[in-house]
Scaffold this active site. Sequence first.
Site, PDB file in Angstrom:
ATOM      1  CG  HIS A   1      -2.125  -0.873   1.027  1.00 34.12           C
ATOM      2  ND1 HIS A   1      -3.208  -0.849   1.864  1.00 34.12           N
ATOM      3  CD2 HIS A   1      -2.392  -1.795   0.087  1.00 34.12           C
ATOM      4  CE1 HIS A   1      -4.102  -1.704   1.435  1.00 34.12           C
ATOM      5  NE2 HIS A   1      -3.629  -2.295   0.350  1.00 34.12           N
TER       6      HIS A   1
ATOM      7  CD  GLU B   1      -1.944   4.369   3.149  1.00 38.64           C
ATOM      8  OE1 GLU B   1      -1.636   3.642   2.182  1.00 38.64           O
ATOM      9  OE2 GLU B   1      -3.091   4.434   3.574  1.00 38.64           O
TER      10      GLU B   1
END
Length: 163
Positions: A54, A56
């Site tokens: 992902h 982040e």
Amino acid sequence: QPGDHKAYMRLALSLAQKSPPKPTNYRVGAVVVDVPSNTILATGYTLELEGNTHAEQCCFMKLAQQHGVSEEKLAEVLPSNLALYTTVEPCSKRLSGNLPCVERVLRMAGCIKTVYVGILEPEKFVQENTGRKSLKDAGIEVVHVEGMEKEILEVATAGHVKE
Ligand SMILES: Nc1nc(=O)c(N)c(NC[C@H](O)[C@H](O)[C@H](O)COP(=O)(O)O)[nH]1
Ligand SMILES: [Zn+2]
């Protein structure tokens, strides 16, 4: 200043556009900023790094590599007033079963003070994203940067089959 927030969110959106479209996730961009010096410490976008990563998560993986520590230990080596900008709010559950980004952010509650989000997670994969509450309960402020919702959603869902 509000102007800066929009600029960082626009940068995050430009990162999201680099993410390969898939029907099973969102194309997200993220930026970690050191607030006092107003400098970017890391950027990331969905699937940028190896594995089903992902946006982040990519930021944190890069910072961990730079500092020669595991992601779990990152909070011990980073400055203590960071902001995370992410076009879609951190996930609280992943259908893949991988560790959700909210958990990754919570591990860094000692240094990430604010999470700026472009949109809340749509309820396509996960019924209800409980992340915002978990972050607030940990003393992390969640701020919605308004005005880019439509383009963020378009980029995020570019890999999805059009209904
Ligand atoms: N904040 C955020 N950043 C991302 O980079 C990304 N792809 C998502 N997406 C949230 C969505 O809920 C999950 O993508 C699905 O639940 C599938 O899980 P996987 O991605 O396969 O682990 N959310
Ligand atoms: Zn995530």
